[in-house]
Design a protein around this motif. Structure first.
Motif, short mmCIF file in Angstrom:
data_model
loop_
_atom_site.label_atom_id
_atom_site.label_comp_id
_atom_site.label_asym_id
_atom_site.label_seq_id
_atom_site.Cartn_x
_atom_site.Cartn_y
_atom_site.Cartn_z
N SER A 105 24.03 43.58 74.14
CA SER A 105 22.62 43.76 73.75
C SER A 105 22.55 44.18 72.29
CB SER A 105 22.00 44.87 74.61
OG SER A 105 22.66 46.10 74.33
N GLY A 106 21.31 44.22 71.79
CA GLY A 106 21.10 44.65 70.41
C GLY A 106 21.42 46.12 70.21
N THR A 107 20.98 46.93 71.15
CA THR A 107 21.20 48.37 70.98
C THR A 107 22.69 48.70 70.97
OG1 THR A 107 20.24 50.51 71.56
CG2 THR A 107 21.07 49.19 73.40
N PHE A 134 12.76 49.49 64.37
CA PHE A 134 13.19 49.50 65.77
C PHE A 134 14.60 48.94 65.87
CE2 PHE A 134 13.62 47.99 70.13
CZ PHE A 134 13.17 49.10 70.83
N HIS A 135 15.53 49.76 66.40
CA HIS A 135 16.92 49.31 66.50
C HIS A 135 17.47 49.41 67.92
CE1 HIS A 135 17.10 48.90 62.15
NE2 HIS A 135 16.62 50.12 62.03
N GLY A 136 16.63 49.84 68.87
CA GLY A 136 17.08 49.91 70.25
C GLY A 136 16.77 51.25 70.89
N GLU A 186 15.60 46.07 58.75
CA GLU A 186 15.10 44.81 59.29
C GLU A 186 14.42 44.13 58.11
OE1 GLU A 186 12.83 45.69 63.26
OE2 GLU A 186 13.22 47.54 62.18
N ASP A 219 19.62 44.43 60.55
CA ASP A 219 19.31 44.26 61.98
C ASP A 219 18.59 42.93 62.13
OD1 ASP A 219 18.21 44.17 64.50
OD2 ASP A 219 17.91 46.33 64.62
N VAL A 221 18.46 41.29 65.09
CA VAL A 221 18.35 41.09 66.54
C VAL A 221 17.18 40.16 66.87
CG1 VAL A 221 17.79 42.28 68.72
CG2 VAL A 221 19.52 43.22 67.17
N GLN A 222 16.04 40.41 66.21
CA GLN A 222 14.86 39.59 66.48
C GLN A 222 14.72 38.45 65.47
OE1 GLN A 222 10.16 40.66 67.08
NE2 GLN A 222 11.66 42.10 67.81
N ALA A 247 21.45 39.72 68.51
CA ALA A 247 21.37 39.75 69.99
C ALA A 247 20.29 38.77 70.40
CB ALA A 247 21.08 41.16 70.49
N LYS A 248 19.49 39.11 71.38
CA LYS A 248 18.38 38.28 71.87
C LYS A 248 18.76 36.81 72.04
CE LYS A 248 14.52 41.26 70.52
NZ LYS A 248 13.91 41.65 71.78
C1 LIG Z 1 15.08 44.53 65.56
C2 LIG Z 1 15.62 44.96 66.90
N1 LIG Z 1 16.77 45.66 66.94
C3 LIG Z 1 17.30 46.06 68.10
C4 LIG Z 1 16.68 45.78 69.31
C5 LIG Z 1 17.30 46.24 70.59
O1 LIG Z 1 17.84 45.14 71.28
P1 LIG Z 1 18.12 45.23 72.84
O2 LIG Z 1 16.81 45.35 73.53
O3 LIG Z 1 18.86 43.95 73.14
O4 LIG Z 1 18.98 46.42 73.07
C6 LIG Z 1 15.49 45.05 69.32
C7 LIG Z 1 14.81 44.74 70.58
O5 LIG Z 1 13.66 44.40 70.64
C8 LIG Z 1 14.94 44.62 68.08
O6 LIG Z 1 13.80 43.92 68.03
#
Ligand SMILES: Cc1ncc(COP(=O)(O)O)c(C=O)c1O
Length: 395
Positions: A105-107, A134-136, A186, A219, A221-222, A247-248
């Motif tokens: 996962s991202g977190t 937002f990082h998790g 981000e 980051d 992830v998104q 991730a995602k």
């Molecule tokens: C920019 C960002 N980083 C990290 C995360 C956390 O990812 P995860 O939900 O896969 O742990 C998210 C989730 O929405 C995100 O948008």
């Protein structure tokens, strides 16, 4: 599987109530659409929060998964597995970095990056993050986040983390110094309200990085894997991060995340420093390879750039005609936001009534995250319905 009538009541009976569920009973998805039990069809412009880049039921993803599950579904990370290596090779190629650590996962990828930074610099150095970031949800990631509502009940959080205002260049100058270990960024915030980093902000980070040599973590992830119309959001700027978190969409709908490092930091972790039972699951990796194949090797990313520009331009036109309701339009590629002068949950419901799924983030920002396979026709349909919604009086 058939839903029983009281599925929402049962959900409340058996699951921790951490999610606000949308009241539709989904039976299946196909392409850019979600279908419900009672035969309704929804255009999904939220893509499972930016996961379903290739929409639903993509044949390449399904074939890759089917072939892999016949070989093995899981191997412990005591063994090398080919899909992991192949996907790492692609991530290295498209990020321009050097090596990969896989998570679920991202977190978890964020946690891995924090451990790497702490190991490299020791505990005293400070980490810079930004408002609305937002990082998790795990403790390290939560500590980095910029939203009070997610953090307020969970202190004490990690120490030595300083939160600066996103896009505030003066604050960078004031707070980044020789004690700075890392900056988490981000390049386009998602959850934080689809905010795009300014050129000035990034060039200041670049010059401070040259001076103080901190680790720059992107980051993605998104925003990564083609969502913004380039491979990664940082590709819109003249900068390459040291660490990239993805991730995602990278798992094609299966749980997968990754920390990618450049060649300066790839040997910080030694054997046993970090690990994961499931991280880099081979089925998730082959699904990810199918996504990479479509997005990068079949140039879907170029379509996203082209259609994303068109989408943004049309949204700006709509905004111009509705300046009494809309404050700002922003975004890149298929990561777009419409900021209203009031909460936008009512607009999301209006859209749902018209068979379109979108999201409201940060209270007043309509977040639009279409599957990367969305067509001009899908976008036109969204825009037409949006105009109709705005022409109605929204309370
Ligand atoms: C920019 C960002 N980083 C990290 C995360 C956390 O990812 P995860 O939900 O896969 O742990 C998210 C989730 O929405 C995100 O948008």
């Amino acid at each position: 599987m058939e839903y029983s009538k009281d599925i929402f009541i049962k959900e409340q009976e058996y699951l921790l109530q951490t999610y606000k569920r949308i009241p539709i009973k989904i039976s299946h998805g196909k392409g850019v659409y979600i279908f419900t039990e009672d035969g309704k069809k929804y255009l999904d412009f939220f893509s499972g929060i930016a996961v379903n880049a290739l929409g639903y039921g993509n044949k390449k993803v399904i074939r890759a998964i089917e072939e892999q599950i016949k070989k093995y579904i899981h191997l412990s990370n005591y063994y090398v597995n080919v899909p992991q290596i192949e996907l790492a090779e692609k991530l290295v190629k498209y990020s321009g970095l050097s090596k990969v650590f896989f998570t679920n996962s991202g977190t978890e990828a964020t946690e891995a990056s924090l451990k790497l930074i702490r190991k490299f610099f020791g505990p005293k150095k400070k980490i810079i993050t930004f408002s609305n970031a937002f990082h998790g949800r795990t403790y390290g990631s939560l500590s980095l986040g910029g939203k009070k509502k997610y953090k307020e009940h969970f202190s004490p959080l990690l120490p030595n983390i300083i939160q600066l205002e996103y896009n505030n260049v003066e604050q960078l100058d004031k707070y980044i110094d020789s004690e700075t270990a890392a900056v988490y960024l981000e390049f386009i915030q998602g959850e934080g309200g689809v905010r795009v980093a300014s050129e000035r902000f990034i060039s200041k980070i670049k010059s401070l990085k040259k001076k103080y040599n901190f680790i720059l973590v992107a980051d993605e992830v998104q925003s990564g894997i083609g969502r913004t119309g380039k491979s990664f959001a940082y590709n819109h700027y003249n900068i390459t991060p040291d660490l990239v978190i993805v991730a995602k969409s990278i798992g094609g709908g299966l749980p997968l995340g990754a920390l990618i490092t450049n060649n300066r930091y790839f040997n910080v972790f030694e054997s046993g420093d970090h690990g994961s039972t499931f991280g880099g699951n081979p089925v998730a990796c082959v699904a990810g390879l199918a996504v990479i194949d479509e997005v990068f090797e079949n140039s879907l990313v170029n379509e996203v750039a082209k259609l994303g520009d068109y989408f943004l331009k049309e949204l700006k036109m709509i905004s111009g005609e509705n300046s009494d309701k809309i404050i700002d339009i922003r975004g890149l590629g298929f990561m777009l936001g419409v900021e209203f002068n009031q909460p936008c949950s009512a607009i999301v419901e209006e859209f749902r009534g018209k068979g379109i799924l979108v999201n409201c983030t940060n209270d007043n920002v309509l977040r639009i995250l279409p599957p990367l396979i969305s067509t001009q026709e899908n976008i036109e349909h969204f825009l037409n319905e949006f105009r109709l919604i705005l022409n109605k009086k929204i309370t």
